[in-house]
Design a protein around this motif. Structure first.
Motif, PDB file in Angstrom:
ATOM      1  N   MET A 187     -39.486  22.659 -23.733  1.00 26.14           N
ATOM      2  CA  MET A 187     -38.028  22.667 -23.930  1.00 26.14           C
ATOM      3  C   MET A 187     -37.595  23.920 -24.695  1.00 26.14           C
ATOM      4  SD  MET A 187     -37.009  18.699 -24.641  1.00 26.14           S
ATOM      5  CE  MET A 187     -38.070  18.342 -26.015  1.00 26.14           C
ATOM      6  N   ALA A 188     -38.302  24.264 -25.758  1.00 24.94           N
ATOM      7  CA  ALA A 188     -37.873  25.371 -26.623  1.00 24.94           C
ATOM      8  C   ALA A 188     -38.114  26.732 -25.978  1.00 24.94           C
ATOM      9  CB  ALA A 188     -38.610  25.297 -27.965  1.00 24.94           C
ATOM     10  N   SER A 189     -38.967  26.786 -24.961  1.00 22.78           N
ATOM     11  CA  SER A 189     -39.297  28.078 -24.325  1.00 22.78           C
ATOM     12  C   SER A 189     -38.249  28.477 -23.282  1.00 22.78           C
ATOM     13  CB  SER A 189     -40.653  27.973 -23.607  1.00 22.78           C
ATOM     14  OG  SER A 189     -40.529  27.062 -22.512  1.00 22.78           O
ATOM     15  N   GLY A 190     -37.372  27.534 -22.928  1.00 22.86           N
ATOM     16  CA  GLY A 190     -36.386  27.827 -21.886  1.00 22.86           C
ATOM     17  C   GLY A 190     -36.901  27.541 -20.480  1.00 22.86           C
ATOM     18  N   LEU A 191     -38.049  26.826 -20.411  1.00 21.39           N
ATOM     19  CA  LEU A 191     -38.642  26.507 -19.105  1.00 21.39           C
ATOM     20  C   LEU A 191     -37.628  25.833 -18.184  1.00 21.39           C
ATOM     21  CD1 LEU A 191     -41.444  26.327 -17.526  1.00 21.39           C
ATOM     22  CD2 LEU A 191     -41.497  23.968 -18.291  1.00 21.39           C
ATOM     23  N   PHE A 192     -36.774  24.965 -18.753  1.00 20.14           N
ATOM     24  CA  PHE A 192     -35.843  24.210 -17.911  1.00 20.14           C
ATOM     25  C   PHE A 192     -34.590  25.011 -17.544  1.00 20.14           C
ATOM     26  CE2 PHE A 192     -38.389  20.563 -17.681  1.00 20.14           C
ATOM     27  CZ  PHE A 192     -39.015  20.399 -18.906  1.00 20.14           C
ATOM     28  N   ASP A 193     -34.458  26.211 -18.118  1.00 22.33           N
ATOM     29  CA  ASP A 193     -33.426  27.135 -17.605  1.00 22.33           C
ATOM     30  C   ASP A 193     -33.931  27.753 -16.315  1.00 22.33           C
ATOM     31  OD1 ASP A 193     -32.670  28.335 -20.964  1.00 22.33           O
ATOM     32  OD2 ASP A 193     -32.050  26.526 -19.887  1.00 22.33           O
ATOM     33  N   ARG A 194     -35.252  27.926 -16.255  1.00 20.84           N
ATOM     34  CA  ARG A 194     -35.876  28.535 -15.081  1.00 20.84           C
ATOM     35  C   ARG A 194     -36.025  27.513 -13.955  1.00 20.84           C
ATOM     36  NH1 ARG A 194     -38.704  32.980 -14.348  1.00 20.84           N
ATOM     37  NH2 ARG A 194     -40.177  33.026 -12.604  1.00 20.84           N
ATOM     38  N   PHE A 195     -36.320  26.242 -14.377  1.00 21.78           N
ATOM     39  CA  PHE A 195     -36.498  25.163 -13.395  1.00 21.78           C
ATOM     40  C   PHE A 195     -35.535  24.023 -13.728  1.00 21.78           C
ATOM     41  CE2 PHE A 195     -39.997  27.315 -11.571  1.00 21.78           C
ATOM     42  CZ  PHE A 195     -40.826  27.780 -12.590  1.00 21.78           C
ATOM     43  N   ALA A 241     -36.153  31.277 -32.877  1.00 19.05           N
ATOM     44  CA  ALA A 241     -36.547  30.629 -31.616  1.00 19.05           C
ATOM     45  C   ALA A 241     -35.735  31.280 -30.498  1.00 19.05           C
ATOM     46  CB  ALA A 241     -36.276  29.129 -31.689  1.00 19.05           C
ATOM     47  N   PRO A 242     -36.304  31.380 -29.293  1.00 18.73           N
ATOM     48  CA  PRO A 242     -35.560  32.034 -28.202  1.00 18.73           C
ATOM     49  C   PRO A 242     -34.282  31.283 -27.878  1.00 18.73           C
ATOM     50  CG  PRO A 242     -37.640  31.082 -27.414  1.00 18.73           C
ATOM     51  CD  PRO A 242     -37.638  30.941 -28.893  1.00 18.73           C
ATOM     52  N   LYS A 243     -33.251  32.056 -27.504  1.00 17.46           N
ATOM     53  CA  LYS A 243     -31.992  31.447 -27.082  1.00 17.46           C
ATOM     54  C   LYS A 243     -32.216  30.684 -25.787  1.00 17.46           C
ATOM     55  CE  LYS A 243     -28.467  33.343 -29.722  1.00 17.46           C
ATOM     56  NZ  LYS A 243     -29.195  32.726 -30.886  1.00 17.46           N
ATOM     57  N   THR A 244     -31.603  29.493 -25.692  1.00 17.41           N
ATOM     58  CA  THR A 244     -31.721  28.719 -24.444  1.00 17.41           C
ATOM     59  C   THR A 244     -30.317  28.311 -23.992  1.00 17.41           C
ATOM     60  OG1 THR A 244     -31.979  26.686 -25.740  1.00 17.41           O
ATOM     61  CG2 THR A 244     -34.000  27.823 -25.050  1.00 17.41           C
ATOM     62  N   GLU A 245     -30.153  28.073 -22.700  1.00 17.50           N
ATOM     63  CA  GLU A 245     -28.841  27.714 -22.146  1.00 17.50           C
ATOM     64  C   GLU A 245     -28.366  26.350 -22.656  1.00 17.50           C
ATOM     65  OE1 GLU A 245     -29.934  30.055 -18.023  1.00 17.50           O
ATOM     66  OE2 GLU A 245     -29.155  27.994 -17.859  1.00 17.50           O
ATOM     67  N   ARG A 246     -29.287  25.424 -22.767  1.00 25.84           N
ATOM     68  CA  ARG A 246     -28.921  24.082 -23.237  1.00 25.84           C
ATOM     69  C   ARG A 246     -29.673  23.784 -24.532  1.00 25.84           C
ATOM     70  NH1 ARG A 246     -30.814  20.580 -18.580  1.00 25.84           N
ATOM     71  NH2 ARG A 246     -31.752  22.499 -17.759  1.00 25.84           N
TER      72      ARG A 246
END
Ligand SMILES: COc1cc(C(=O)O)cc(C(=O)O)c1
Ligand SMILES: [Mn+2]
Length: 340
Positions: free
Chosen positions: A215-223, A257-262
């Motif tokens: 979740m924190a890596s932004g994986l779900f922005d990609r998928f 922590a990296p910025k994420t969309e959600r």
């Protein structure tokens, strides 16, 4: 009476059991070795697992499992190759045995399509071949999704090398069930004593850590359409989600922590569902439903590690509305695992 579909039901085949016996006798330092020795090399058991004799229950489908399902009114088991799956084997052996287990599982489901559904396995340490197996599982074999057991050789799913697997699963609307295994060599530290290596604590820490990294890596922005299922009432995440969300949001603001969309809470709500496997606690279940929403919660037994009858009694005695019962006992499973 509500249709009952149990969604984290463990199973194995003799070929995988035989390979795990070799692992039990190998010099591996993996924390899974305690359990693997106990279950698959019981004569050399030091963990006490040998005394609990899970192996018969794992290999069996029609002798004890199905009659118990009939006796207790369980309509279906969603079968999953039990942890640690094929992930302790070399990549080639793992790829071959995953395919063999998937073929066997497809046969079981084809023989009794109203009683068994199944999640296919793959070898995460051969990601391109794993992505192909995801396609075969959902296409030719017509299974119901995928199962994997946490880390592989200490790598977690925020690692880009695994992403071909997620690409294939997302494209096929295939849910990936992330089941626990013993904490990785870098995580195992103080978790090696007091039976903390597995179901009591280490399993939750291992899967919870994997979930948060994803979740924190932004994986779900990609998928964004990728759906993950976890067991054991969400592996402690539902209880802690407010604090996880607050601290990650703060970390993003200060560049830690990296910025994420959600937000973390949105990823957990949007991209995860979880089962009640091995947590037969009505208060925990009521909290989980009220906190994360009824559409995200699915009943499971965790057979043969949990006995079947208490898990059925638990859900049949659980205080909930008819709509909640429908969702918990089969509605959510039918949607998430494409069960007719
Ligand atoms: C793979 O072996 C397992 C063992 C146990 C146990 O009760 O000791 C539980 C689970 C589980 O919770 O899935 C798995
Ligand atoms: Mn389980």
């Amino acid at each position: 009476k509500c249709r009952l579909i149990a969604c984290e039901e463990a199973w194995t085949i003799p070929e995988v059991a035989a390979e795990l016996q070799k692992v039990a006798r190998s010099p591996t330092q993996s924390l899974d070795k305690l359990l693997v020795k106990g279950i698959y090399d019981a004569d050399h058991d030091t963990s006490g697992y040998g005394k609990m004799n899970f192996l018969n229950g794992l290999l069996d489908v029609e002798e004890q499992r199905l009659p118990q399902m009939d006796e207790y009114g369980v309509d279906m088991h969603l079968l999953t190759l039990t942890a640690p799956g094929v992930q302790m084997f070399d990549a080639d052996t793992a790829t071959e045995l995953a395919a063999l287990a998937n073929d066997r599982l497809a046969e079981i489901c084809a023989k009794r399509p109203t009683r068994f559904a199944g999640l296919g396995s793959f070898a995460p340490h051969s990601p391109k071949r794993a992505a192909k197996e995801v396609e075969r599982v959902m296409g030719e074999l017509k299974l119901n999704g995928l199962i994997v057991n946490g880390h592989t050789n200490g790598d977690y799913f925020d690692d880009y090398r695994f992403w071909p697997i997620f690409e294939a699963a997302e494209a096929l609307d295939a849910t990936i069930y992330i089941h626990p295994r013993g904490p990785s060599d870098t995580l195992k530290g103080p978790l090696q004593d007091y039976a903390m290596d597995s179901a009591m604590w280490g399993y939750g820490v291992e899967v919870g850590t994997n979930m948060l990294r994803m979740m924190a890596s932004g994986l779900f922005d990609r998928f964004p359409k990728l759906r993950i299922c976890v067991g054991h009432m969400g592996e402690m995440v539902p209880y802690f989600i407010w604090r996880i969300n607050f601290m990650n949001s703060r970390a993003q603001k200060v560049g830690r922590a990296p910025k994420t969309e959600r937000s973390m809470e949105e990823y957990f709500r949007d991209n995860f569902v979880f089962t009640t496997s091995g947590v037969e606690d009505p208060l925990a279940l009521r909290y989980a439903i009220d906190r994360m929403g009824i559409d995200n919660v699915i009943w499971a037994i965790d057979y043969p590690y949990q006995p079947m009858k208490p898990a059925v009694d638990f859900i049949e005695n659980f205080a909930c509305t008819d709509a909640e019962r429908h969702a918990l006992c089969h509605g959510n499973a039918e949607r998430v695992f494409h069960i007719a």
